[in-house]
Scaffold this motif. Structure first.
Motif, PDB file in Angstrom:
ATOM      1  N   PRO A  56      -3.110 -43.151 -43.758  1.00  0.00           N
ATOM      2  CA  PRO A  56      -2.362 -43.909 -42.748  1.00  0.00           C
ATOM      3  C   PRO A  56      -3.239 -45.006 -42.144  1.00  0.00           C
ATOM      4  N   PRO A  57      -2.636 -45.958 -41.403  1.00  0.00           N
ATOM      5  CA  PRO A  57      -3.416 -47.060 -40.820  1.00  0.00           C
ATOM      6  C   PRO A  57      -4.577 -46.596 -39.951  1.00  0.00           C
ATOM      7  N   VAL A  58      -4.356 -45.519 -39.207  1.00  0.00           N
ATOM      8  CA  VAL A  58      -5.417 -45.008 -38.339  1.00  0.00           C
ATOM      9  C   VAL A  58      -5.340 -43.487 -38.330  1.00  0.00           C
ATOM     10  N   THR A  59      -6.507 -42.838 -38.440  1.00  0.00           N
ATOM     11  CA  THR A  59      -6.565 -41.381 -38.541  1.00  0.00           C
ATOM     12  C   THR A  59      -7.617 -40.832 -37.579  1.00  0.00           C
ATOM     13  N   PHE A  60      -7.816 -39.515 -37.642  1.00  0.00           N
ATOM     14  CA  PHE A  60      -8.825 -38.860 -36.801  1.00  0.00           C
ATOM     15  C   PHE A  60     -10.222 -39.412 -37.045  1.00  0.00           C
ATOM     16  N   ALA A  61     -10.430 -40.043 -38.194  1.00  0.00           N
ATOM     17  CA  ALA A  61     -11.739 -40.631 -38.476  1.00  0.00           C
ATOM     18  C   ALA A  61     -12.102 -41.728 -37.479  1.00  0.00           C
ATOM     19  N   ALA A  62     -11.103 -42.224 -36.722  1.00  0.00           N
ATOM     20  CA  ALA A  62     -11.374 -43.253 -35.714  1.00  0.00           C
ATOM     21  C   ALA A  62     -12.370 -42.769 -34.680  1.00  0.00           C
ATOM     22  N   PHE A  63     -12.365 -41.455 -34.401  1.00  0.00           N
ATOM     23  CA  PHE A  63     -13.333 -40.936 -33.429  1.00  0.00           C
ATOM     24  C   PHE A  63     -14.254 -39.863 -34.012  1.00  0.00           C
ATOM     25  N   THR A  98       7.858 -34.811 -17.174  1.00  0.00           N
ATOM     26  CA  THR A  98       6.603 -35.486 -16.853  1.00  0.00           C
ATOM     27  C   THR A  98       5.439 -34.561 -17.217  1.00  0.00           C
ATOM     28  N   VAL A  99       4.385 -35.149 -17.755  1.00  0.00           N
ATOM     29  CA  VAL A  99       3.258 -34.363 -18.261  1.00  0.00           C
ATOM     30  C   VAL A  99       1.958 -34.920 -17.710  1.00  0.00           C
ATOM     31  N   THR A 100       1.125 -34.031 -17.195  1.00  0.00           N
ATOM     32  CA  THR A 100      -0.235 -34.369 -16.790  1.00  0.00           C
ATOM     33  C   THR A 100      -1.198 -33.785 -17.801  1.00  0.00           C
ATOM     34  N   GLY A 101      -2.065 -34.620 -18.345  1.00  0.00           N
ATOM     35  CA  GLY A 101      -3.072 -34.153 -19.276  1.00  0.00           C
ATOM     36  C   GLY A 101      -4.441 -34.141 -18.626  1.00  0.00           C
ATOM     37  N   VAL A 102      -5.184 -33.087 -18.853  1.00  0.00           N
ATOM     38  CA  VAL A 102      -6.556 -32.965 -18.351  1.00  0.00           C
ATOM     39  C   VAL A 102      -7.477 -32.787 -19.553  1.00  0.00           C
ATOM     40  N   ASP A 103      -8.502 -33.634 -19.652  1.00  0.00           N
ATOM     41  CA  ASP A 103      -9.427 -33.539 -20.775  1.00  0.00           C
ATOM     42  C   ASP A 103     -10.843 -33.857 -20.309  1.00  0.00           C
ATOM     43  N   LEU A 104     -11.808 -33.227 -20.964  1.00  0.00           N
ATOM     44  CA  LEU A 104     -13.212 -33.355 -20.589  1.00  0.00           C
ATOM     45  C   LEU A 104     -13.812 -34.704 -21.006  1.00  0.00           C
ATOM     46  N   THR A 105     -13.190 -35.370 -21.982  1.00  0.00           N
ATOM     47  CA  THR A 105     -13.776 -36.570 -22.578  1.00  0.00           C
ATOM     48  C   THR A 105     -13.165 -37.833 -21.978  1.00  0.00           C
ATOM     49  N   PRO A 106     -13.928 -38.607 -21.204  1.00  0.00           N
ATOM     50  CA  PRO A 106     -13.377 -39.812 -20.569  1.00  0.00           C
ATOM     51  C   PRO A 106     -12.757 -40.791 -21.560  1.00  0.00           C
ATOM     52  N   GLU A 107     -13.400 -40.973 -22.713  1.00  0.00           N
ATOM     53  CA  GLU A 107     -12.884 -41.923 -23.698  1.00  0.00           C
ATOM     54  C   GLU A 107     -11.504 -41.512 -24.200  1.00  0.00           C
ATOM     55  N   VAL A 161     -19.675 -30.673 -25.686  1.00  0.00           N
ATOM     56  CA  VAL A 161     -18.355 -30.754 -26.310  1.00  0.00           C
ATOM     57  C   VAL A 161     -17.818 -32.174 -26.211  1.00  0.00           C
ATOM     58  N   SER A 162     -17.889 -32.756 -25.007  1.00  0.00           N
ATOM     59  CA  SER A 162     -17.418 -34.119 -24.812  1.00  0.00           C
ATOM     60  C   SER A 162     -18.203 -35.093 -25.694  1.00  0.00           C
ATOM     61  N   ALA A 163     -19.511 -34.860 -25.830  1.00  0.00           N
ATOM     62  CA  ALA A 163     -20.343 -35.741 -26.652  1.00  0.00           C
ATOM     63  C   ALA A 163     -19.906 -35.708 -28.112  1.00  0.00           C
TER      64      ALA A 163
END
Length: 273
Positions: A235-242, A87-96, A4-6
């Protein structure tokens, strides 16, 4: 690396790619607000509009501590921190994603109210009953062990706190068309049915459940977004960035999946008593 992270990890330098795209468009990063980044960091169907609905459902205050399970680039976390002052803590599998989320929070002046850590949404390592609210936005589709996800939300949530899950569900129209923004194929895609979630959330101890089906609005949102891009350009930057060059096909499949009722978008609001 986890499959998933990959899938979500691009060729690298995600922060630099977003920064360069903003610079090329003449966007002043010293004056950025979360809404300015919504085209890239509100990585879910209906974008910022859906995030604002989630925030209302969470019913938090400036004193609240919130956990975002599967926080991605941190768009919902930043919007929540800005709107509610919490205040919000986010947890995600993807380091990037976590690295980029921290950078975007710095650019928007929200580093003090948001933090992001690499981790598993089903086993965060956070203390029991340590947060006032939990949200998860388009995450469960990538998690086969949904009982573990909901059990973790219950464990970290204080009594009386709310859990809001906004997810893509398996619809009645047949198997999902791939690729989609959360998976290239069915090997990392595990959308639950509405009946599954109605059973699993109470089984985890989460009750007083309400649900809002936004599938029709989701299809309209995609159609509006496509028309706007055709009229004004992207837009200037979209989901296509990743997500890369395949994003156009993913978006087209999402429209077909919604139109053919192969997927549904539903928000569930629960409490821990």
């Amino acid at each position: 690396m986890n499959q998933v992270s990959a899938f979500y990890t691009g060729p690298g330098q995600l922060v630099e790619a977003i920064s360069s795209a903003l610079d090329a468009a003449g966007v002043d990063r010293t004056a950025l607000r979360p809404a300015d980044l919504a085209a890239v960091d509100e990585f879910h169907i209906r974008g910022r509009r859906a995030t604002l609905e989630i925030i209302e459902a969470l019913a938090v205050t400036a004193d609240s501590r919130v956990l975002d399970l599967g926080s991605g680039l941190g768009g919902p976390a930043r919007t929540l921190a800005e709107v509610a002052g919490c205040t919000v803590t986010g947890v995600d599998l993807t380091p990037e994603f976590c690295q980029a989320a921290a950078a975007l929070s710095e650019w928007t002046g929200l580093s003090g109210r948001t933090r992001f850590q690499v981790g598993d949404a089903t086993a965060t390592g956070l203390p029991d009953e340590s947060v006032d609210a939990v949200m998860t936005v388009h995450v469960a589709m990538n998690i086969p062990d949904k009982p573990a996800l909901y059990a973790e939300a219950f464990r970290v949530l204080r009594p009386g706190g709310r859990f809001v899950a906004y997810d893509v569900l398996q619809g009645e129209g047949g198997e999902v068309h791939y690729p989609v923004p959360w998976a290239a194929d069915s090997s990392t895609s595990f959308p639950a049915t509405l009946e599954d979630v109605r059973r699993l959330l109470p089984s985890a101890g989460l009750d007083d459940m309400s649900e809002i089906d936004s599938s029709d609005e989701s299809l309209s949102w995609f159609q509006h977004m496509r028309a706007k891009i055709q009229r004004e350009g992207p837009p200037p930057v979209t989901f296509a960035a990743f997500l890369g060059d395949g994003f156009a096909q993913m978006a087209a499949n999402q429209v077909a999946n919604l139109a053919e009722r192969r997927i549904r978008t539903v928000m569930f609001v629960c409490t821990k008593t």
